[in-house]
Design an enzyme around this catalytic site. Sequence first.
Site, PDB file in Angstrom:
ATOM      1  N   LYS A 146       0.845  -1.201   0.000  1.00  0.00           N
ATOM      2  CA  LYS A 146       0.000   0.000   0.000  1.00  0.00           C
ATOM      3  C   LYS A 146       0.877   1.246   0.000  1.00  0.00           C
ATOM      4  O   LYS A 146       1.491   1.595   1.009  1.00  0.00           O
ATOM      5  CB  LYS A 146      -0.899   0.027   1.249  1.00  0.00           C
ATOM      6  CG  LYS A 146      -1.964   1.104   1.135  1.00  0.00           C
ATOM      7  CD  LYS A 146      -2.406   1.641   2.470  1.00  0.00           C
ATOM      8  CE  LYS A 146      -1.740   2.927   2.860  1.00  0.00           C
ATOM      9  NZ  LYS A 146      -1.898   4.083   1.973  1.00  0.00           N
ATOM     10  N   GLY A 185       6.744   5.653   8.207  1.00  0.00           N
ATOM     11  CA  GLY A 185       5.808   6.771   8.261  1.00  0.00           C
ATOM     12  C   GLY A 185       5.984   7.517   9.549  1.00  0.00           C
ATOM     13  O   GLY A 185       7.055   7.490  10.167  1.00  0.00           O
ATOM     14  N   SER A 186       4.931   8.195   9.959  1.00  0.00           N
ATOM     15  CA  SER A 186       5.049   9.039  11.144  1.00  0.00           C
ATOM     16  C   SER A 186       4.948   8.210  12.421  1.00  0.00           C
ATOM     17  O   SER A 186       4.417   7.093  12.430  1.00  0.00           O
ATOM     18  CB  SER A 186       3.954  10.099  11.117  1.00  0.00           C
ATOM     19  OG  SER A 186       2.699   9.461  11.153  1.00  0.00           O
ATOM     20  N   GLY A 206       2.473   5.129  13.281  1.00  0.00           N
ATOM     21  CA  GLY A 206       3.236   3.918  13.579  1.00  0.00           C
ATOM     22  C   GLY A 206       2.855   3.294  14.908  1.00  0.00           C
ATOM     23  O   GLY A 206       2.738   2.070  15.028  1.00  0.00           O
ATOM     24  N   GLU A 233      10.050   2.137  10.665  1.00  0.00           N
ATOM     25  CA  GLU A 233      10.949   3.288  10.636  1.00  0.00           C
ATOM     26  C   GLU A 233      10.070   4.523  10.692  1.00  0.00           C
ATOM     27  O   GLU A 233       9.148   4.670   9.890  1.00  0.00           O
ATOM     28  CB  GLU A 233      11.794   3.293   9.360  1.00  0.00           C
ATOM     29  CG  GLU A 233      12.787   2.150   9.272  1.00  0.00           C
ATOM     30  CD  GLU A 233      13.793   2.086  10.394  1.00  0.00           C
ATOM     31  OE1 GLU A 233      14.013   3.116  11.063  1.00  0.00           O
ATOM     32  OE2 GLU A 233      14.340   0.999  10.627  1.00  0.00           O
ATOM     33  N   CYS A 262      13.389  11.957   6.673  1.00  0.00           N
ATOM     34  CA  CYS A 262      13.359  11.523   8.074  1.00  0.00           C
ATOM     35  C   CYS A 262      14.721  11.675   8.733  1.00  0.00           C
ATOM     36  O   CYS A 262      14.817  11.820   9.942  1.00  0.00           O
ATOM     37  CB  CYS A 262      12.894  10.091   8.144  1.00  0.00           C
ATOM     38  SG  CYS A 262      13.795   9.035   7.010  1.00  0.00           S
ATOM     39  N   GLN A 267       0.812  19.866   4.890  1.00  0.00           N
ATOM     40  CA  GLN A 267       2.184  19.973   5.397  1.00  0.00           C
ATOM     41  C   GLN A 267       2.613  21.440   5.449  1.00  0.00           C
ATOM     42  O   GLN A 267       3.344  21.852   6.349  1.00  0.00           O
ATOM     43  CB  GLN A 267       3.137  19.160   4.518  1.00  0.00           C
ATOM     44  CG  GLN A 267       4.568  19.118   5.023  1.00  0.00           C
ATOM     45  CD  GLN A 267       4.721  18.453   6.390  1.00  0.00           C
ATOM     46  OE1 GLN A 267       4.183  17.371   6.626  1.00  0.00           O
ATOM     47  NE2 GLN A 267       5.452  19.084   7.303  1.00  0.00           N
ATOM     48  N   GLU A 269       9.554  16.766  15.393  1.00  0.00           N
ATOM     49  CA  GLU A 269       9.837  16.700  13.964  1.00  0.00           C
ATOM     50  C   GLU A 269       8.868  17.605  13.214  1.00  0.00           C
ATOM     51  O   GLU A 269       7.652  17.501  13.390  1.00  0.00           O
ATOM     52  CB  GLU A 269       9.677  15.263  13.464  1.00  0.00           C
ATOM     53  CG  GLU A 269      10.020  15.130  11.993  1.00  0.00           C
ATOM     54  CD  GLU A 269       9.792  13.724  11.452  1.00  0.00           C
ATOM     55  OE1 GLU A 269       8.684  13.197  11.639  1.00  0.00           O
ATOM     56  OE2 GLU A 269      10.706  13.164  10.843  1.00  0.00           O
TER      57      GLU A 269
HETATM   58  P1  NAD Z   1       1.989   8.695   7.709  1.00  0.00           P
HETATM   59  O1  NAD Z   1       2.270   8.029   9.004  1.00  0.00           O
HETATM   60  O2  NAD Z   1       0.917   9.694   7.645  1.00  0.00           O
HETATM   61  O3  NAD Z   1       1.625   7.607   6.602  1.00  0.00           O
HETATM   62  C1  NAD Z   1       2.476   6.516   6.329  1.00  0.00           C
HETATM   63  C2  NAD Z   1       1.657   5.403   5.678  1.00  0.00           C
HETATM   64  O4  NAD Z   1       0.743   4.879   6.656  1.00  0.00           O
HETATM   65  C3  NAD Z   1       0.803   5.873   4.498  1.00  0.00           C
HETATM   66  O5  NAD Z   1       0.786   4.872   3.497  1.00  0.00           O
HETATM   67  C4  NAD Z   1      -0.566   6.010   5.143  1.00  0.00           C
HETATM   68  O6  NAD Z   1      -1.613   5.892   4.199  1.00  0.00           O
HETATM   69  C5  NAD Z   1      -0.561   4.836   6.109  1.00  0.00           C
HETATM   70  N1  NAD Z   1      -1.541   4.952   7.197  1.00  0.00           N
HETATM   71  C6  NAD Z   1      -2.084   6.081   7.720  1.00  0.00           C
HETATM   72  N2  NAD Z   1      -2.960   5.758   8.691  1.00  0.00           N
HETATM   73  C7  NAD Z   1      -2.968   4.407   8.800  1.00  0.00           C
HETATM   74  C8  NAD Z   1      -3.676   3.480   9.620  1.00  0.00           C
HETATM   75  N3  NAD Z   1      -4.537   3.888  10.533  1.00  0.00           N
HETATM   76  N4  NAD Z   1      -3.427   2.177   9.468  1.00  0.00           N
HETATM   77  C9  NAD Z   1      -2.528   1.743   8.548  1.00  0.00           C
HETATM   78  N5  NAD Z   1      -1.855   2.562   7.715  1.00  0.00           N
HETATM   79  C10 NAD Z   1      -2.056   3.886   7.844  1.00  0.00           C
HETATM   80  O7  NAD Z   1       3.381   9.297   7.220  1.00  0.00           O
HETATM   81  P2  NAD Z   1       3.656  10.222   5.958  1.00  0.00           P
HETATM   82  O8  NAD Z   1       3.063  11.560   6.262  1.00  0.00           O
HETATM   83  O9  NAD Z   1       3.267   9.524   4.702  1.00  0.00           O
HETATM   84  O10 NAD Z   1       5.245  10.321   5.968  1.00  0.00           O
HETATM   85  C11 NAD Z   1       5.951  11.260   6.724  1.00  0.00           C
HETATM   86  C12 NAD Z   1       6.538  10.598   7.963  1.00  0.00           C
HETATM   87  O11 NAD Z   1       7.310   9.464   7.571  1.00  0.00           O
HETATM   88  C13 NAD Z   1       7.478  11.479   8.728  1.00  0.00           C
HETATM   89  O12 NAD Z   1       7.201  11.424  10.100  1.00  0.00           O
HETATM   90  C14 NAD Z   1       8.856  10.880   8.458  1.00  0.00           C
HETATM   91  O13 NAD Z   1       9.803  11.094   9.448  1.00  0.00           O
HETATM   92  C15 NAD Z   1       8.526   9.455   8.294  1.00  0.00           C
HETATM   93  N6  NAD Z   1       9.564   8.781   7.526  1.00  0.00           N
HETATM   94  C16 NAD Z   1      10.439   7.978   8.187  1.00  0.00           C
HETATM   95  C17 NAD Z   1      11.446   7.337   7.514  1.00  0.00           C
HETATM   96  C18 NAD Z   1      12.405   6.470   8.244  1.00  0.00           C
HETATM   97  O14 NAD Z   1      12.983   5.596   7.635  1.00  0.00           O
HETATM   98  N7  NAD Z   1      12.585   6.642   9.532  1.00  0.00           N
HETATM   99  C19 NAD Z   1      11.562   7.486   6.130  1.00  0.00           C
HETATM  100  C20 NAD Z   1      10.651   8.299   5.487  1.00  0.00           C
HETATM  101  C21 NAD Z   1       9.645   8.937   6.194  1.00  0.00           C
END
Ligand code: NAD
Length: 486
Positions: A179, A232-233, A237, A254, A288, A335, A387
Amino acid sequence: MNDVLLKTREKLNFIAGEWVGGADAAENRSPSDTDDVIGLYTRASREQAEAAIAAASAALPVWGATTPQARADILEAVGVELLARREELGELLAREEGKVRAEAIGEVVRAGQLFKFYAQEALRVEGIAIASTRPGVRVEVRYEPVGVVGIITPWNYPIAIPAWKIAPALAYGNTVVFKPADLTPACGWELAEILSRAGLPAGAFNLVMGRGSVVGDVIARSPGVAAVTFTGSESTGRGIREIVAGRGAKIQQEMGGKSPLVVLDDADLANAIDCAIGGSVMSTGQRCTSNTRIIATPGIHDALAEGMAERTRGLRVGHALDAASQIGPVVDDKQMRVNLRYLGIADGEGASRLCGGEVLERETKGFFLSPAVYAGCDNSMTHVREEIFGPVVSVLKAPGYDAALAIANDSLLGLSSGICTRSLKYAEDFKTRSTSGMVFVNLPTAGVDYHVPFGGKKGSSYGSREQGRAAREFFTASKTTYTNPL
Ligand code: NAD
């Protein structure tokens, strides 16, 4: 583009080897130009996400039984195609996510290299044969596929992150339900399209685009998914972790970062400015691993802060496909609001804004923000602790190395960290005592190799490391066998 034309070009999900429409569809627009419609992307229903999981379960015995050579050939072909199409896919990535063209092409290249790397790893799924503690007994440890892997990815690296999860998942014999982020489905779709022609058995790889709260939630909850890898965030997470771990499945995550870069008096000033700016506001700060906390000792602090501001003022912000742009737009209006809110917080906390933080008008309707440098910051300030994920960098002063190290480690997050110094003593000490998962010396904290472990400590990561050979830990399950050859 008119509605009818868009509909006919709707990009579909890929489930059980077929392209299928979803519950509804969403338009994808460029953050550089909101009049630029990239396409219409299907959003899967909960039932379709379940169907994808069922297809992946059914394909497990087929894919798990393929030879390492067959897996290697398929992954190699995907890598070769990604590399061959770097310009075209890089342009799409730049249009969709907003990083400038050169960086976007670089990301596609990285995705190609990851597939080629894991093509070779498919040939190296070794086991262990070891003498038993008991006479006559033979002990073997095998590394087997985990099962169906659910892959949930963010928008900021819309092709590299999917690649570094999908390639090892398939290399080690798992099947995949992928996804992509709802904001950036185009890159995920293109990758899926390449995989759909690569010779995988039906169901071994499935694409389900759509909302996290729908598709992602099904992946997290379904007992058919044996392992979930999420980037993701932190807040998203945390919720997913409770669900996945709560049902006893494997999870790897991550998440966010607030990476420190310590700059000591003996640092090379020009290099330190390169690291401080190159690792923070470039890529619109949407990395990130960005070094958003610059911690400088008194002898270099002022020159560094001034140099950073001067460099930043000269950066050109604009359309991601404009060759003159060095920084592209913020990814979307949401954002942008977050960034502006944090700029307001930083101003209110008494930090001194040396430059930037202005919403910019350009020829196209996009989300353009000039990068901001703050000085006079303190590690207790909200904008320094949380962040932002935008082009904002904070400079802090520390009386000496020990204080700088303590500030660097004083964070709930621990993805990456860095130090600029000519002193081997301090560099070595920092590598040992930094509480982050990745440490850089005289380099920006963003910008990693694909063949070594990637991941953080504390709130930044959960579970085993990604990339390189470290990926085997998550994508395989060990089985220990004991044989008494009679
Ligand atoms: P996000 O957490 O909003 O979304 C990440 C993914 O999770 C998306 O595909 C989203 O659709 C999905 N998602 C959202 N709600 C969900 C739920 N309830 N159940 C299951 N899946 C769900 O993050 P984002 O805004 O897409 O990305 C930005 C964040 O990602 C920042 O915090 C950044 O630091 C982090 N990030 C971390 C790394 C790393 O390796 N540490 C790398 C890239 C980005």
